[in-house]
Write an enzyme that holds these catalytic residues in place. Structure first.
Site, PDB file in Angstrom:
ATOM      1  N   ASP A  82     -52.327  50.007 -53.565  1.00 17.30           N
ATOM      2  CA  ASP A  82     -51.460  50.129 -52.499  1.00 17.30           C
ATOM      3  C   ASP A  82     -50.841  48.588 -51.979  1.00 17.30           C
ATOM      4  O   ASP A  82     -51.833  47.994 -51.517  1.00 17.30           O
ATOM      5  CB  ASP A  82     -52.020  50.969 -51.218  1.00 17.30           C
ATOM      6  CG  ASP A  82     -51.241  51.202 -50.145  1.00 17.30           C
ATOM      7  OD1 ASP A  82     -49.993  50.397 -49.973  1.00 17.30           O
ATOM      8  OD2 ASP A  82     -51.306  51.852 -49.134  1.00 17.30           O
ATOM      9  N   TRP A 118     -55.844  51.564 -43.799  1.00 16.84           N
ATOM     10  CA  TRP A 118     -55.160  52.544 -44.861  1.00 16.84           C
ATOM     11  C   TRP A 118     -55.680  52.938 -45.854  1.00 16.84           C
ATOM     12  O   TRP A 118     -55.573  54.251 -46.329  1.00 16.84           O
ATOM     13  CB  TRP A 118     -53.753  51.783 -45.358  1.00 16.84           C
ATOM     14  CG  TRP A 118     -52.778  51.499 -44.107  1.00 16.84           C
ATOM     15  CD1 TRP A 118     -52.578  50.267 -43.560  1.00 16.84           C
ATOM     16  CD2 TRP A 118     -52.198  52.621 -43.480  1.00 16.84           C
ATOM     17  NE1 TRP A 118     -51.656  50.637 -42.602  1.00 16.84           N
ATOM     18  CE2 TRP A 118     -51.252  51.916 -42.677  1.00 16.84           C
ATOM     19  CE3 TRP A 118     -51.946  53.860 -43.673  1.00 16.84           C
ATOM     20  CZ2 TRP A 118     -50.491  52.621 -41.713  1.00 16.84           C
ATOM     21  CZ3 TRP A 118     -51.067  54.485 -43.104  1.00 16.84           C
ATOM     22  CH2 TRP A 118     -50.365  53.878 -41.978  1.00 16.84           C
ATOM     23  N   LYS A 135     -42.444  47.605 -44.823  1.00 17.40           N
ATOM     24  CA  LYS A 135     -43.144  46.259 -44.551  1.00 17.40           C
ATOM     25  C   LYS A 135     -42.577  44.899 -44.823  1.00 17.40           C
ATOM     26  O   LYS A 135     -42.533  44.202 -44.393  1.00 17.40           O
ATOM     27  CB  LYS A 135     -44.672  46.463 -45.091  1.00 17.40           C
ATOM     28  CG  LYS A 135     -45.506  47.702 -44.627  1.00 17.40           C
ATOM     29  CD  LYS A 135     -45.838  47.512 -43.153  1.00 17.40           C
ATOM     30  CE  LYS A 135     -46.041  49.145 -42.526  1.00 17.40           C
ATOM     31  NZ  LYS A 135     -47.359  49.617 -43.381  1.00 17.40           N
TER      32      LYS A 135
HETATM   33  C1  PLP Z   1     -47.965  51.209 -43.328  1.00 17.42           C
HETATM   34  C2  PLP Z   1     -48.845  51.398 -44.789  1.00 17.42           C
HETATM   35  C3  PLP Z   1     -48.853  52.748 -45.335  1.00 17.42           C
HETATM   36  C4  PLP Z   1     -48.432  53.911 -44.858  1.00 17.42           C
HETATM   37  O1  PLP Z   1     -47.084  54.051 -45.221  1.00 17.42           O
HETATM   38  P1  PLP Z   1     -45.921  55.155 -44.872  1.00 17.42           P
HETATM   39  O2  PLP Z   1     -44.850  54.826 -45.649  1.00 17.42           O
HETATM   40  O3  PLP Z   1     -45.991  55.086 -43.117  1.00 17.42           O
HETATM   41  O4  PLP Z   1     -46.749  56.577 -45.278  1.00 17.42           O
HETATM   42  C5  PLP Z   1     -49.839  52.729 -46.287  1.00 17.42           C
HETATM   43  N1  PLP Z   1     -50.530  51.652 -46.897  1.00 17.42           N
HETATM   44  C6  PLP Z   1     -50.373  50.346 -46.355  1.00 17.42           C
HETATM   45  C7  PLP Z   1     -51.019  49.194 -46.724  1.00 17.42           C
HETATM   46  C8  PLP Z   1     -49.520  50.287 -45.178  1.00 17.42           C
HETATM   47  O5  PLP Z   1     -49.375  49.052 -44.742  1.00 17.42           O
END
Ligand code: PLP
Length: 371
Positions: free
Chosen positions: A181, A111, A205
């Site tokens: 993030d 990511w 998640k």
């Molecule tokens: C799944 C994930 C993403 C992507 O997220 P989307 O909502 O599908 O754009 C970004 N960063 C992390 C750490 C993730 O686990």
């Protein structure tokens, strides 16, 4: 041992990387609300986003988040769309565009790799550490990070969902805005919130269905946003609009409210949640560690994620059989991310200790048969 038959397959055995497991009580309340939200007398899917009811849902969710994370008054709590992937773009648009400063990025896995090209479109980027040479099996130690005191911000991913790597310290230096993030470990534990300038986490998640991205943003950051941004991509639009500038995902927001309420009222807060998450991860890593190499974890021990246990079988030819047998026994979502393959068990908040114990028993049994 006796495993469940398929008709008993249930949400306790959902180890999906995301969208993933949600608490049983939340699923039941959501199901009821699809027919009728008691306070409104209408289906959850047909209530106007301009209703007082939705305002209350957002206010309650914000209240739970502020309580759970001890969010100070000088942070805004936003509910946006576009997923975390849109944040990869919005962050540099809002905080790097037109700046003479350099944005720093830690590249620790799938990511964070994706976040960098978006930033490069907006300005100068410095990758301060890249885990490529280690195959993204480890994270940097604090002393390996060479950061500047003059960066626009430092961006990192607290939990690399694909590789199963989780930071156990805060990178960077205190006078540079720290941007994180936190998509896959948000609300899994307490965090020192005041050290962050911005935190983002999409819901799918650890806190609900896809469609909502929570953004916590410190007030002083907002002052430097350039004035030429598209309306929807400017954080100030959503601060002013109180997250209802345009039609928000009412359904997903309602579920996120239920999950934050569950975390606070049923679990008892993030310290309690962290303890449960630690126990779940210990249970599963023990199976890996005591398997004599039959199961091999992807991440080095000190950087292992409590949320995503990425592993392989020493004999990769057995992996399809492992997955097939797992599904036959009611375990769902154990295949690794398509980018690295292998296997992965995601232990998000709603996955229960008893669910993890059932998986551990299944894995021991599989090893006995084929090891
Ligand atoms: C799944 C994930 C993403 C992507 O997220 P989307 O909502 O599908 O754009 C970004 N960063 C992390 C750490 C993730 O686990």
């Amino acid at each position: 041992m006796d495993f469940l038959n398929l008709s008993d397959r249930n949400n306790h055995f959902n180890f999906s990387g995301g969208p993933g497991a949600l608490p049983e009580s939340v699923l039941n309340a959501t199901q009821a609300a699809i027919n009728n939200v008691p306070e409104v007398g209408l289906s959850l899917l047909g209530i106007s986003h301009r209703s007082e009811w939705l305002r209350n849902v957002l206010d309650e969710t914000e209240d739970h988040l502020r309580n759970l994370l001890s969010i100070p008054k000088n942070y805004h709590v936003l509910f946006l769309q576009g997923g975390s992937s849109l944040q990869f773009s919005m962050i540099p648009m809002n905080f790097l565009r037109g700046s003479r400063k350099i944005a720093e990025y830690i590249v620790s896995g799938y990511w964070s790799i994706k976040s960098v090209p978006e930033a490069r479109k907006e300005g100068q980027v410095q990758v301060v550490w890249d885990g490529r040479d280690s195959g993204y099996k480890r994270l940097p130690k604090a002393e390996e990070l060479v950061v500047s005191s003059d960066a626009a911000y430092l961006h990192y991913v607290s939990n690399e969902t694909v590789e199963g790597l989780q930071f156990s310290y805060l990178p960077g230096i205190s006078n540079v805005p720290l941007i994180c993030d936190m998509s896959s470990d948000f609300l899994s534990q307490s965090i020192p919130i005041e050290r962050y300038a911005l935190i983002y986490a999409h819901a799918q998640k650890n806190l609900g269905p896809a469609g909502v991205t929570v953004v916590l943003i410190r007030d002083d950051l907002v002052d430097t946003i350039p004035s030429d941004l598209h309306t929807m991509l400017d954080y100030r639009t959503h601060i002013r609009g109180k997250s209802i500038y345009n039609t928000p995902p009412v359904f997903a927001l309602y579920v996120v409210m239920l999950v934050t309420r569950w975390l606070r009222k049923d679990i008892g807060g993030l310290a309690a949640m962290a303890e449960i998450n630690q126990a779940k991860a210990d249970t599963l890593y023990k199976v890996l560690d005591e398997s004599g190499g039959f199961y091999q974890g992807h991440a080095v021990q000190e950087n292992r994620s409590l949320m995503n246990v990425a592993f392989r079988l020493t004999d990769p030819n057995l992996e399809p059989l492992f997955l097939k047998t797992a599904v036959e026994n009611g375990f769902y979502g154990l295949d690794g991310h398509r980018s690295i393959g292998g296997l992965r068990a995601s232990l998000y908040n709603a996955v229960t200790q008893s669910g993890v114990e059932a998986l551990a028993a299944f894995m021991l049994d599989f090893q006995q048969r084929y090891g």
